[in-house]
Design a protein around this motif. Structure first.
Motif, PDB file in Angstrom:
ATOM      1  N   ILE A   1     -47.363  -8.380 -14.726  1.00 43.91           N
ATOM      2  CA  ILE A   1     -46.838  -9.525 -13.654  1.00 43.91           C
ATOM      3  C   ILE A   1     -45.994  -8.493 -12.670  1.00 43.91           C
ATOM      4  CG2 ILE A   1     -45.694 -11.507 -12.812  1.00 43.91           C
ATOM      5  CD1 ILE A   1     -46.339 -12.531 -15.918  1.00 43.91           C
ATOM      6  N   GLY A   2     -46.537  -8.211 -11.290  1.00 44.71           N
ATOM      7  CA  GLY A   2     -45.693  -7.093 -10.659  1.00 44.71           C
ATOM      8  C   GLY A   2     -44.992  -7.968  -9.770  1.00 44.71           C
ATOM      9  N   GLY A   3     -43.616  -7.417  -9.609  1.00 44.89           N
ATOM     10  CA  GLY A   3     -42.671  -7.620  -8.467  1.00 44.89           C
ATOM     11  C   GLY A   3     -42.062  -8.961  -8.964  1.00 44.89           C
ATOM     12  N   VAL A   4     -41.927  -9.116 -10.170  1.00 47.17           N
ATOM     13  CA  VAL A   4     -41.597 -10.710 -10.547  1.00 47.17           C
ATOM     14  C   VAL A   4     -40.184 -11.281  -9.919  1.00 47.17           C
ATOM     15  CG1 VAL A   4     -40.404 -11.837 -12.706  1.00 47.17           C
ATOM     16  CG2 VAL A   4     -42.355 -10.447 -12.718  1.00 47.17           C
ATOM     17  N   GLY A   5     -40.363 -12.573  -9.429  1.00 48.47           N
ATOM     18  CA  GLY A   5     -39.175 -13.284  -8.888  1.00 48.47           C
ATOM     19  C   GLY A   5     -38.514 -14.085  -9.984  1.00 48.47           C
ATOM     20  N   PRO A   6     -39.277 -15.297 -10.362  1.00 45.76           N
ATOM     21  CA  PRO A   6     -38.426 -16.086 -11.619  1.00 45.76           C
ATOM     22  C   PRO A   6     -38.832 -15.544 -12.855  1.00 45.76           C
ATOM     23  CG  PRO A   6     -40.472 -17.002 -10.791  1.00 45.76           C
ATOM     24  CD  PRO A   6     -40.282 -15.732  -9.822  1.00 45.76           C
ATOM     25  N   ALA A   7     -38.190 -14.293 -13.369  1.00 50.33           N
ATOM     26  CA  ALA A   7     -38.419 -13.847 -14.787  1.00 50.33           C
ATOM     27  C   ALA A   7     -38.451 -14.949 -15.710  1.00 50.33           C
ATOM     28  CB  ALA A   7     -37.436 -12.549 -15.016  1.00 50.33           C
ATOM     29  N   ASP A   8     -37.393 -15.886 -15.717  1.00 53.76           N
ATOM     30  CA  ASP A   8     -37.201 -16.787 -16.807  1.00 53.76           C
ATOM     31  C   ASP A   8     -38.289 -17.517 -17.071  1.00 53.76           C
ATOM     32  OD1 ASP A   8     -34.642 -15.752 -17.264  1.00 53.76           O
ATOM     33  OD2 ASP A   8     -33.590 -17.406 -16.304  1.00 53.76           O
ATOM     34  N   PHE A   9     -39.127 -18.108 -15.702  1.00 54.76           N
ATOM     35  CA  PHE A   9     -40.383 -18.886 -15.933  1.00 54.76           C
ATOM     36  C   PHE A   9     -41.323 -18.006 -16.758  1.00 54.76           C
ATOM     37  CE2 PHE A   9     -44.611 -19.239 -13.868  1.00 54.76           C
ATOM     38  CZ  PHE A   9     -44.751 -20.310 -14.457  1.00 54.76           C
ATOM     39  N   TYR A  10     -41.457 -16.835 -16.239  1.00 54.19           N
ATOM     40  CA  TYR A  10     -42.660 -16.037 -16.976  1.00 54.19           C
ATOM     41  C   TYR A  10     -42.398 -15.869 -18.545  1.00 54.19           C
ATOM     42  CZ  TYR A  10     -44.528 -15.255 -12.364  1.00 54.19           C
ATOM     43  OH  TYR A  10     -45.134 -15.564 -10.958  1.00 54.19           O
ATOM     44  N   ALA A  11     -41.109 -15.427 -18.774  1.00 54.59           N
ATOM     45  CA  ALA A  11     -40.990 -15.450 -20.101  1.00 54.59           C
ATOM     46  C   ALA A  11     -40.981 -16.706 -21.089  1.00 54.59           C
ATOM     47  CB  ALA A  11     -39.321 -15.043 -20.318  1.00 54.59           C
ATOM     48  N   ARG A  12     -40.587 -17.562 -20.538  1.00 55.82           N
ATOM     49  CA  ARG A  12     -40.634 -19.103 -21.100  1.00 55.82           C
ATOM     50  C   ARG A  12     -42.134 -19.422 -21.250  1.00 55.82           C
ATOM     51  NH1 ARG A  12     -37.430 -21.119 -18.091  1.00 55.82           N
ATOM     52  NH2 ARG A  12     -38.701 -22.185 -16.615  1.00 55.82           N
ATOM     53  N   ALA A  13     -43.010 -19.192 -20.204  1.00 48.96           N
ATOM     54  CA  ALA A  13     -44.307 -20.075 -19.938  1.00 48.96           C
ATOM     55  C   ALA A  13     -45.254 -19.113 -21.022  1.00 48.96           C
ATOM     56  CB  ALA A  13     -44.621 -20.021 -18.674  1.00 48.96           C
ATOM     57  N   VAL A  14     -45.176 -17.886 -20.873  1.00 53.61           N
ATOM     58  CA  VAL A  14     -45.950 -16.822 -21.576  1.00 53.61           C
ATOM     59  C   VAL A  14     -45.673 -15.793 -22.230  1.00 53.61           C
ATOM     60  CG1 VAL A  14     -47.963 -17.701 -20.120  1.00 53.61           C
ATOM     61  CG2 VAL A  14     -46.655 -15.668 -19.591  1.00 53.61           C
ATOM     62  N   GLY A  15     -44.380 -15.908 -22.634  1.00 51.20           N
ATOM     63  CA  GLY A  15     -43.714 -14.563 -23.166  1.00 51.20           C
ATOM     64  C   GLY A  15     -43.724 -13.577 -22.663  1.00 51.20           C
ATOM     65  N   ALA A  16     -43.563 -13.376 -21.415  1.00 54.54           N
ATOM     66  CA  ALA A  16     -43.628 -11.885 -20.688  1.00 54.54           C
ATOM     67  C   ALA A  16     -42.483 -11.382 -20.801  1.00 54.54           C
ATOM     68  CB  ALA A  16     -43.642 -12.233 -19.102  1.00 54.54           C
ATOM     69  N   MET A  17     -42.462  -9.944 -20.933  1.00 51.29           N
ATOM     70  CA  MET A  17     -41.439  -9.221 -21.229  1.00 51.29           C
ATOM     71  C   MET A  17     -41.210  -8.283 -20.244  1.00 51.29           C
ATOM     72  SD  MET A  17     -42.575  -8.500 -25.183  1.00 51.29           S
ATOM     73  CE  MET A  17     -44.343  -8.563 -24.636  1.00 51.29           C
ATOM     74  N   PRO A  18     -39.836  -7.703 -19.785  1.00 48.46           N
ATOM     75  CA  PRO A  18     -39.526  -6.775 -18.732  1.00 48.46           C
ATOM     76  C   PRO A  18     -39.908  -5.580 -19.301  1.00 48.46           C
ATOM     77  CG  PRO A  18     -37.708  -8.211 -19.462  1.00 48.46           C
ATOM     78  CD  PRO A  18     -38.532  -8.571 -20.329  1.00 48.46           C
ATOM     79  N   ILE A  19     -40.731  -4.709 -18.389  1.00 54.62           N
ATOM     80  CA  ILE A  19     -41.134  -3.383 -18.343  1.00 54.62           C
ATOM     81  C   ILE A  19     -39.888  -2.448 -17.982  1.00 54.62           C
ATOM     82  CG2 ILE A  19     -42.713  -1.673 -17.882  1.00 54.62           C
ATOM     83  CD1 ILE A  19     -44.752  -3.706 -17.201  1.00 54.62           C
ATOM     84  N   GLU A  20     -39.379  -2.066 -18.938  1.00 57.47           N
ATOM     85  CA  GLU A  20     -38.210  -1.174 -18.802  1.00 57.47           C
ATOM     86  C   GLU A  20     -38.531  -0.077 -17.883  1.00 57.47           C
ATOM     87  OE1 GLU A  20     -34.990   1.310 -21.222  1.00 57.47           O
ATOM     88  OE2 GLU A  20     -35.844  -0.265 -22.133  1.00 57.47           O
ATOM     89  N   GLY A  21     -37.630   0.184 -16.711  1.00 59.22           N
ATOM     90  CA  GLY A  21     -37.670   1.305 -15.804  1.00 59.22           C
ATOM     91  C   GLY A  21     -38.642   0.774 -14.656  1.00 59.22           C
ATOM     92  N   SER A  22     -39.236  -0.493 -14.609  1.00 61.00           N
ATOM     93  CA  SER A  22     -40.238  -0.490 -13.503  1.00 61.00           C
ATOM     94  C   SER A  22     -39.694  -1.032 -12.297  1.00 61.00           C
ATOM     95  CB  SER A  22     -41.078  -1.809 -14.031  1.00 61.00           C
ATOM     96  OG  SER A  22     -40.418  -3.014 -14.187  1.00 61.00           O
TER      97      SER A  22
END
Length: 158
Positions: free
Chosen positions: A125-146
């Motif tokens: 998921i590129g250039g994320v705005g609502p990171a909490d939404f993506y983490a909660r909805a599908v378990g998305a994880m930040p890509i360190e250094g991105s």
């Protein structure tokens, strides 16, 4: 801005939410090629000219790499994939009046399933705005250094 990683082989089941939204009059589907101008216009009015450019790319794919949500023939949300870069989700957005209805999650998972159908095991998921939404909805994880990710060389608006 940062990018996030999603395991496409471990997506949540959205069938119950999809049925509820359908009972509420929503239709979640891929648009037809003849609707490109309608989707692009809606994205431009509600979001960003940059997103219009990306959404138009989705209509050059077979199958079209975008899902839309409509109710009473009015577009209320969209989610594109494999347009910004291969394996990327986005852009996506939902009209303000239907946020927190579950529509965003259903569009998100539908588009991520589209990536999975293309053979990807992970999606970005590129250039994320609502990171909490993506983490909660599908378990998305930040890509360190991105940060700032793929958008680092973006041209300024005219």
């Amino acid at each position: 801005m940062m990018d996030m990683l999603v395991r496409l082989y471990d997506l949540p089941d959205i069938e119950e939410d999809l049925r509820r939204l359908e009972r509420e009059g929503f239709l979640i589907r891929r648009p037809g090629a003849y609707e490109r101008h309608l989707v692009a216009d809606w994205v431009g009015r509600n979001f960003s000219p940059k997103w219009v450019s990306e959404a138009k790319v989705a209509f050059g794919r077979q199958p079209i790499s975008c899902y839309i949500a409509t109710r009473e023939k009015k577009i209320l949300g969209f989610a594109c994939y494999d347009v910004t870069a291969r394996g990327f989700l986005g852009p996506m957005g939902v009209a303000e009046e239907v946020r927190r209805s579950g529509l965003g999650t259903v569009l998100l998972v539908s588009a991520l399933k589209g990536l999975r159908e293309l053979g990807y095991a992970y999606g970005v998921i590129g250039g994320v705005g609502p990171a909490d939404f993506y983490a909660r909805a599908v378990g998305a994880m930040p890509i360190e250094g991105s940060s700032p990710g793929i958008y680092m060389d973006i041209l300024p608006e005219p």
